[in-house]
Design a protein around this motif. Structure first.
Motif, PDB file in Angstrom:
ATOM      1  N   GLU A 127      15.127 -26.088  41.722  1.00 24.26           N
ATOM      2  CA  GLU A 127      15.421 -26.133  40.289  1.00 24.26           C
ATOM      3  C   GLU A 127      14.542 -27.166  39.585  1.00 24.26           C
ATOM      4  OE1 GLU A 127      19.199 -26.972  37.261  1.00 24.26           O
ATOM      5  OE2 GLU A 127      19.501 -26.957  39.435  1.00 24.26           O
ATOM      6  N   GLU A 129      11.587 -28.210  40.565  1.00 31.24           N
ATOM      7  CA  GLU A 129      10.215 -27.709  40.531  1.00 31.24           C
ATOM      8  C   GLU A 129      10.048 -26.626  39.467  1.00 31.24           C
ATOM      9  OE1 GLU A 129       6.235 -27.265  41.242  1.00 31.24           O
ATOM     10  OE2 GLU A 129       7.587 -28.885  41.830  1.00 31.24           O
ATOM     11  N   LEU A 130      11.000 -25.730  39.362  1.00 35.73           N
ATOM     12  CA  LEU A 130      10.927 -24.678  38.345  1.00 35.73           C
ATOM     13  C   LEU A 130      11.003 -25.247  36.932  1.00 35.73           C
ATOM     14  CD1 LEU A 130      13.183 -21.941  39.967  1.00 35.73           C
ATOM     15  CD2 LEU A 130      10.703 -21.840  39.654  1.00 35.73           C
ATOM     16  N   SER A 131      11.774 -26.303  36.767  1.00 38.08           N
ATOM     17  CA  SER A 131      11.936 -26.894  35.428  1.00 38.08           C
ATOM     18  C   SER A 131      10.619 -27.427  34.871  1.00 38.08           C
ATOM     19  CB  SER A 131      12.983 -28.015  35.463  1.00 38.08           C
ATOM     20  OG  SER A 131      12.513 -29.151  36.180  1.00 38.08           O
ATOM     21  N   THR A 133       7.887 -25.939  34.835  1.00 34.66           N
ATOM     22  CA  THR A 133       7.147 -24.863  34.158  1.00 34.66           C
ATOM     23  C   THR A 133       8.043 -24.015  33.270  1.00 34.66           C
ATOM     24  OG1 THR A 133       7.425 -23.507  36.161  1.00 34.66           O
ATOM     25  CG2 THR A 133       5.350 -24.724  35.927  1.00 34.66           C
ATOM     26  N   ASP A 134       9.264 -24.460  33.042  1.00 33.54           N
ATOM     27  CA  ASP A 134      10.176 -23.706  32.174  1.00 33.54           C
ATOM     28  C   ASP A 134       9.623 -23.553  30.766  1.00 33.54           C
ATOM     29  OD1 ASP A 134      12.072 -23.171  34.081  1.00 33.54           O
ATOM     30  OD2 ASP A 134      13.465 -24.748  33.459  1.00 33.54           O
ATOM     31  N   ARG A 155       6.163 -19.724  40.504  1.00 29.92           N
ATOM     32  CA  ARG A 155       7.613 -19.668  40.333  1.00 29.92           C
ATOM     33  C   ARG A 155       8.238 -18.679  41.317  1.00 29.92           C
ATOM     34  NH1 ARG A 155       9.662 -21.957  35.589  1.00 29.92           N
ATOM     35  NH2 ARG A 155      11.339 -20.410  35.458  1.00 29.92           N
ATOM     36  N   VAL A 158       8.315 -20.372  44.694  1.00 25.51           N
ATOM     37  CA  VAL A 158       9.397 -21.357  44.789  1.00 25.51           C
ATOM     38  C   VAL A 158      10.715 -20.659  45.137  1.00 25.51           C
ATOM     39  CG1 VAL A 158      10.824 -22.981  43.483  1.00 25.51           C
ATOM     40  CG2 VAL A 158       8.330 -23.067  43.287  1.00 25.51           C
ATOM     41  N   ARG A 159      10.991 -19.583  44.437  1.00 25.51           N
ATOM     42  CA  ARG A 159      12.248 -18.861  44.683  1.00 25.51           C
ATOM     43  C   ARG A 159      12.264 -18.254  46.082  1.00 25.51           C
ATOM     44  NH1 ARG A 159      10.899 -16.989  39.412  1.00 25.51           N
ATOM     45  NH2 ARG A 159      12.169 -17.983  37.796  1.00 25.51           N
TER      46      ARG A 159
END
Length: 202
Positions: A127, A129-131, A133-134, A155, A158-159
């Motif tokens: 979460e 790491e994804l944030s 590039t949100d 992304r 990551v998932r």
């Protein structure tokens, strides 16, 4: 650490940290005996250096270690750990008896096991790491600006990695298997990796 022993029965009568003087019988000794006296001189007044045996001590992330047990065999003072207990790898649930006693609802989690904790940590890492590039997603929504393919690929990676890591943790049969997943080792190419792998980062 030092021990004051009674050689009549090879018992340890007092543990000493060496930061202050000591009175033995009618004799008072300064703190300096722990730093300036030879080992033989200390042994002559029944004070021995304690050697800690850590052969049974294990990583506390995965195991609960025992308290140290101290002993004297007539020549050496030692402290040793007993057998460590593996931390629970699965959740402990409330039983019907617990519910009847008002402690909780049957089949709800009473104590989280390592798997639950570790999976939550992995998801949190993903979460975070994804944030980073949100904002690309927000910009796409607000301005219809295309998301760079490299960002989309990252992304997705990551998932995907999060899912595979969580699956590996879920499938671990016991606590030693979990520990193995997290244990880093040097590879033939000189890199240091762990079986679980890592969440990809930009």
């Amino acid at each position: 650490m030092f021990a004051l022993v009674d050689k009549s029965d090879n018992s340890i009568t007092r543990m000493l940290n060496g930061n202050k003087g000591i009175t033995i019988g009618d004799n008072q000794y300064p703190r300096a005996i722990f730093s300036l006296w030879s080992e033989a001189e200390r042994n002559a007044i029944n004070i021995y250096i304690v050697t800690i045996d850590e052969s049974k001590r294990k990583n506390e992330q995965w195991y609960i270690n025992t308290n140290i047990t101290y002993s004297f065999d007539g020549s050496n003072a030692t402290g040793s750990y007993g057998d460590a207990t593996a931390r629970a790898h699965a959740d402990t649930l409330y039983t019907q008896e617990d519910e009847d006693n008002g402690l909780g609802t049957k089949d709800d989690v009473r104590n989280e096991g390592l798997k639950t904790i570790l999976i939550r940590n992995i998801k949190s890492q993903a979460e975070t790491e994804l944030s980073r590039t949100d904002w690309y997603i927000t910009r796409k929504s607000e301005k219809n600006t295309a998301i760079p393919s490299a960002i989309t690929t990252h992304r997705d990676a990551v998932r995907t990695k999060q899912d595979s890591m969580c699956t590996a943790i879920t499938n671990a049969s016991d606590t030693p298997a979990l520990e193995t997943l997290y244990t880093y080792a040097e590879q033939e190419d000189g890199s240091v990796t762990r079986p679980l792998g890592e969440i990809p980062t930009l």
